[in-house]
Design a protein around this motif. Structure first.
Motif, PDB file in Angstrom:
ATOM      1  N   MET A 175       0.805  -1.217   0.000  1.00  0.00           N
ATOM      2  CA  MET A 175       0.000   0.000   0.000  1.00  0.00           C
ATOM      3  C   MET A 175       0.843   1.274   0.000  1.00  0.00           C
ATOM      4  O   MET A 175       0.356   2.346   0.336  1.00  0.00           O
ATOM      5  CB  MET A 175      -1.005   0.005   1.148  1.00  0.00           C
ATOM      6  CG  MET A 175      -2.049  -1.104   1.052  1.00  0.00           C
ATOM      7  SD  MET A 175      -2.950  -1.113  -0.532  1.00  0.00           S
ATOM      8  CE  MET A 175      -3.768   0.478  -0.495  1.00  0.00           C
ATOM      9  N   GLN A 176       2.106   1.145  -0.416  1.00  0.00           N
ATOM     10  CA  GLN A 176       2.925   2.327  -0.671  1.00  0.00           C
ATOM     11  C   GLN A 176       2.695   2.781  -2.116  1.00  0.00           C
ATOM     12  O   GLN A 176       2.302   1.992  -2.968  1.00  0.00           O
ATOM     13  CB  GLN A 176       4.396   2.021  -0.434  1.00  0.00           C
ATOM     14  CG  GLN A 176       4.709   1.602   0.988  1.00  0.00           C
ATOM     15  CD  GLN A 176       4.259   2.626   2.020  1.00  0.00           C
ATOM     16  OE1 GLN A 176       4.703   3.783   1.980  1.00  0.00           O
ATOM     17  NE2 GLN A 176       3.393   2.234   2.929  1.00  0.00           N
ATOM     18  N   VAL A 177       2.944   4.052  -2.382  1.00  0.00           N
ATOM     19  CA  VAL A 177       2.706   4.611  -3.703  1.00  0.00           C
ATOM     20  C   VAL A 177       3.992   4.520  -4.518  1.00  0.00           C
ATOM     21  O   VAL A 177       5.001   5.147  -4.184  1.00  0.00           O
ATOM     22  CB  VAL A 177       2.228   6.069  -3.606  1.00  0.00           C
ATOM     23  CG1 VAL A 177       2.056   6.671  -5.002  1.00  0.00           C
ATOM     24  CG2 VAL A 177       0.911   6.143  -2.827  1.00  0.00           C
ATOM     25  N   ALA A 178       3.964   3.708  -5.584  1.00  0.00           N
ATOM     26  CA  ALA A 178       5.131   3.523  -6.439  1.00  0.00           C
ATOM     27  C   ALA A 178       4.984   4.357  -7.699  1.00  0.00           C
ATOM     28  O   ALA A 178       3.976   4.266  -8.405  1.00  0.00           O
ATOM     29  CB  ALA A 178       5.313   2.054  -6.797  1.00  0.00           C
ATOM     30  N   THR A 179       6.007   5.135  -7.988  1.00  0.00           N
ATOM     31  CA  THR A 179       5.983   6.028  -9.149  1.00  0.00           C
ATOM     32  C   THR A 179       6.726   5.461 -10.345  1.00  0.00           C
ATOM     33  O   THR A 179       6.653   6.030 -11.433  1.00  0.00           O
ATOM     34  CB  THR A 179       6.613   7.383  -8.798  1.00  0.00           C
ATOM     35  OG1 THR A 179       7.985   7.167  -8.403  1.00  0.00           O
ATOM     36  CG2 THR A 179       5.859   8.069  -7.667  1.00  0.00           C
ATOM     37  N   GLY A 180       7.464   4.350 -10.159  1.00  0.00           N
ATOM     38  CA  GLY A 180       8.250   3.873 -11.278  1.00  0.00           C
ATOM     39  C   GLY A 180       8.693   2.438 -11.191  1.00  0.00           C
ATOM     40  O   GLY A 180       8.738   1.839 -10.109  1.00  0.00           O
ATOM     41  N   HIS A 181       9.007   1.888 -12.347  1.00  0.00           N
ATOM     42  CA  HIS A 181       9.714   0.618 -12.473  1.00  0.00           C
ATOM     43  C   HIS A 181      10.434   0.616 -13.819  1.00  0.00           C
ATOM     44  O   HIS A 181      10.123   1.394 -14.720  1.00  0.00           O
ATOM     45  CB  HIS A 181       8.769  -0.582 -12.346  1.00  0.00           C
ATOM     46  CG  HIS A 181       7.722  -0.690 -13.423  1.00  0.00           C
ATOM     47  ND1 HIS A 181       7.995  -1.091 -14.717  1.00  0.00           N
ATOM     48  CD2 HIS A 181       6.387  -0.445 -13.384  1.00  0.00           C
ATOM     49  CE1 HIS A 181       6.875  -1.105 -15.426  1.00  0.00           C
ATOM     50  NE2 HIS A 181       5.885  -0.702 -14.642  1.00  0.00           N
ATOM     51  N   LYS A 182      11.406  -0.270 -13.972  1.00  0.00           N
ATOM     52  CA  LYS A 182      12.176  -0.355 -15.203  1.00  0.00           C
ATOM     53  C   LYS A 182      11.368  -1.024 -16.309  1.00  0.00           C
ATOM     54  O   LYS A 182      10.469  -1.823 -16.044  1.00  0.00           O
ATOM     55  CB  LYS A 182      13.464  -1.141 -14.955  1.00  0.00           C
ATOM     56  CG  LYS A 182      14.405  -0.481 -13.954  1.00  0.00           C
ATOM     57  CD  LYS A 182      15.608  -1.367 -13.657  1.00  0.00           C
ATOM     58  CE  LYS A 182      16.506  -0.748 -12.610  1.00  0.00           C
ATOM     59  NZ  LYS A 182      17.664  -1.622 -12.272  1.00  0.00           N
ATOM     60  N   GLY A 183      11.711  -0.699 -17.551  1.00  0.00           N
ATOM     61  CA  GLY A 183      11.168  -1.414 -18.690  1.00  0.00           C
ATOM     62  C   GLY A 183      12.003  -2.653 -18.972  1.00  0.00           C
ATOM     63  O   GLY A 183      13.125  -2.802 -18.461  1.00  0.00           O
ATOM     64  N   LYS A 184      11.469  -3.556 -19.779  1.00  0.00           N
ATOM     65  CA  LYS A 184      12.158  -4.822 -20.029  1.00  0.00           C
ATOM     66  C   LYS A 184      12.059  -5.232 -21.487  1.00  0.00           C
ATOM     67  O   LYS A 184      11.030  -5.007 -22.134  1.00  0.00           O
ATOM     68  CB  LYS A 184      11.554  -5.927 -19.158  1.00  0.00           C
ATOM     69  CG  LYS A 184      12.070  -7.332 -19.472  1.00  0.00           C
ATOM     70  CD  LYS A 184      11.392  -8.387 -18.615  1.00  0.00           C
ATOM     71  CE  LYS A 184      11.740  -9.787 -19.070  1.00  0.00           C
ATOM     72  NZ  LYS A 184      11.146 -10.838 -18.226  1.00  0.00           N
ATOM     73  N   ARG A 185      13.136  -5.834 -21.990  1.00  0.00           N
ATOM     74  CA  ARG A 185      13.118  -6.556 -23.254  1.00  0.00           C
ATOM     75  C   ARG A 185      13.829  -7.898 -23.064  1.00  0.00           C
ATOM     76  O   ARG A 185      14.905  -7.948 -22.454  1.00  0.00           O
ATOM     77  CB  ARG A 185      13.805  -5.778 -24.371  1.00  0.00           C
ATOM     78  CG  ARG A 185      13.005  -4.592 -24.868  1.00  0.00           C
ATOM     79  CD  ARG A 185      13.523  -4.090 -26.195  1.00  0.00           C
ATOM     80  NE  ARG A 185      12.809  -2.874 -26.585  1.00  0.00           N
ATOM     81  CZ  ARG A 185      13.003  -2.243 -27.739  1.00  0.00           C
ATOM     82  NH1 ARG A 185      13.892  -2.720 -28.611  1.00  0.00           N
ATOM     83  NH2 ARG A 185      12.330  -1.143 -28.027  1.00  0.00           N
ATOM     84  N   ALA A 186      13.216  -8.952 -23.570  1.00  0.00           N
ATOM     85  CA  ALA A 186      13.832 -10.281 -23.565  1.00  0.00           C
ATOM     86  C   ALA A 186      14.161 -10.655 -25.005  1.00  0.00           C
ATOM     87  O   ALA A 186      13.380 -10.399 -25.916  1.00  0.00           O
ATOM     88  CB  ALA A 186      12.886 -11.311 -22.943  1.00  0.00           C
ATOM     89  N   ILE A 187      15.327 -11.271 -25.186  1.00  0.00           N
ATOM     90  CA  ILE A 187      15.838 -11.569 -26.529  1.00  0.00           C
ATOM     91  C   ILE A 187      16.331 -13.011 -26.577  1.00  0.00           C
ATOM     92  O   ILE A 187      16.985 -13.482 -25.634  1.00  0.00           O
ATOM     93  CB  ILE A 187      17.006 -10.621 -26.897  1.00  0.00           C
ATOM     94  CG1 ILE A 187      16.567  -9.148 -26.814  1.00  0.00           C
ATOM     95  CG2 ILE A 187      17.567 -10.935 -28.274  1.00  0.00           C
ATOM     96  CD1 ILE A 187      17.399  -8.315 -25.919  1.00  0.00           C
TER      97      ILE A 187
END
Length: 389
Positions: A175-187
């Protein structure tokens, strides 16, 4: 409508809905249609306008729903799939909700049927309220295998105008407010060499040698980003990461392998454009080919999803802090569907019940009832916001 009024009116509680949701085995490899049928019937029974988005390639679907008048409103977002239980030491039936003290056990209680249950309970309460703006719901599939479902829902979400003024993705953040996360690419890198007898190995191009060069190249890129790349102190690992997860190749010791595969990924900060990193990987693979004459490497994209980087001092973040009644913000290590909504121009935050680090993807997964109660309270404030109270 308060929770007490909702109970008196016969609106299902979050825990009662969660009990129903956990009973549906929606591991990503299986169909989610039985759960979707139940949820769609529930929403229609409560007066929602519902659009079903079918997966064109599998027996799966998602839902987009609205309750209340036309308008922008607020969207709540959850996925229906869960990770497998095979190979894990569960002490109870993972697809039956069980209570022990203050804990509710079952696969998906934390990730993320707990939030989905709270969404549906809020929808039930909303149906008895005079809203000035609509409550909107997005319910997807195949998030656990690369955010595949939400990508197939994107056009339908973009076409449902006006767009919401806020989206709350309820992945577990305690219940914390998250403003971000990383993007991902799998190859997937497919390395092509030439088969031959191992007694004459130097005469043939060993595909595993190509694979080894590629792995070394990935390691070198990781070292560079770790030492001189962009930084975001909001993350536990504050730089873009590259990771090799699987290397396969060869059939017998006395045969020079003519094919090998390397499966790897990168998870990038907002400051590191994925196209730039992909171009560097392509250049590195070309260098490995040059160093191994006769070898060839094919790079095949697998799954990808965008990152999220909502301003911590923005109006949307301030609103969600007020709704969740917290002061600070955080960023999460795992990926979510939030970047897709953000890419549509919808201010998006991540906030939901449960601990991903403590419970996500683990045997005997559980969520604390206090976390669900805090989520119910937050969504109650969302409804008051939509009512204009």
């Amino acid at each position: 409508m308060s929770e007490a009024q909702a109970a008196a009116a016969g609106v299902m509680s979050t825990v009662d809905i969660l009990d129903r949701l956990i009973a549906f085995d929606t591991v990503s490899a299986k169909s989610n249609l039985a759960l979707i049928d139940w949820v769609e019937a529930f929403l229609r029974e409560h007066g929602a306008r519902v659009t079903r988005v079918a997966d064109p390639d599998a027996p799966k679907a998602g839902l987009i729903a609205e309750i209340g008048p036309e308008g922008a409103g607020v969207m709540l977002s959850a996925h229906t799939d869960v990770v497998p239980v095979e190979g894990q030491a569960w002490s109870r039936d993972p697809f039956r909700l069980t209570r022990e003290g203050s804990r509710l056990y079952g696969r998906g209680t934390t990730d993320m049927k707990g939030y989905l249950a709270a969404m549906l309970s809020a929808a039930g309460r909303a149906s008895g309220m005079a809203l000035r703006e609509p409550l909107k719901l997005s319910i997807s599939w195949d998030e656990e295998v690369g955010c595949l479902g939400i990508a197939k829902m994107r056009d339908a979400l973009a076409g449902a105008t006006p767009l919401p003024r806020l989206c709350l993705v309820g992945e577990p953040t305690e219940m914390q407010v998250a403003t971000g996360h990383k993007g991902k690419r799998a190859i997937r890198a497919v390395c092509h060499g030439e088969a031959g007898h191992s007694a004459l190995a130097p005469r043939f191009m060993n595909a595993l040698h190509l694979a080894a060069g590629l792995v070394q190249g990935v390691q070198a890129l990781q070292a560079e980003y770790a030492s001189t790349g962009a930084r975001d102190p909001g993350y536990g690992v504050p730089y873009t990461t590259l990771h090799v997860g699987r290397v396969t190749g060869g059939t017998a010791l006395n045969i020079v392998p003519d094919r090998a595969e390397v499966i790897f990924e990168f998870r990038h900060l907002a400051a590191d454009a994925p196209e730039t990193l992909m171009a560097r990987i392509e250049a590195m693979a070309a260098e490995v080919e040059t160093a191994n004459p006769g070898g060839r490497i094919e790079l095949e994209p697998m799954v990808s999803y965008p990152g999220l980087d909502t301003p911590a001092d923005g109006a949307a973040t301030g609103l969600v802090q007020r709704l969740a009644q917290v002061n600070g913000t955080t960023k999460v290590a795992f990926g979510t569907e939030a970047g897709t909504f953000d890419g549509l121009g919808i201010p998006t935050l991540v906030c939901g019940p449960g601990s991903m680090e403590g419970q996500g993807h683990k045997p005997d997964e559980y969520v604390e009832e206090a976390q669900l109660a805090a989520c119910d309270a937050m969504l109650g404030r969302v409804l008051e916001e939509l009512r204009g109270a």
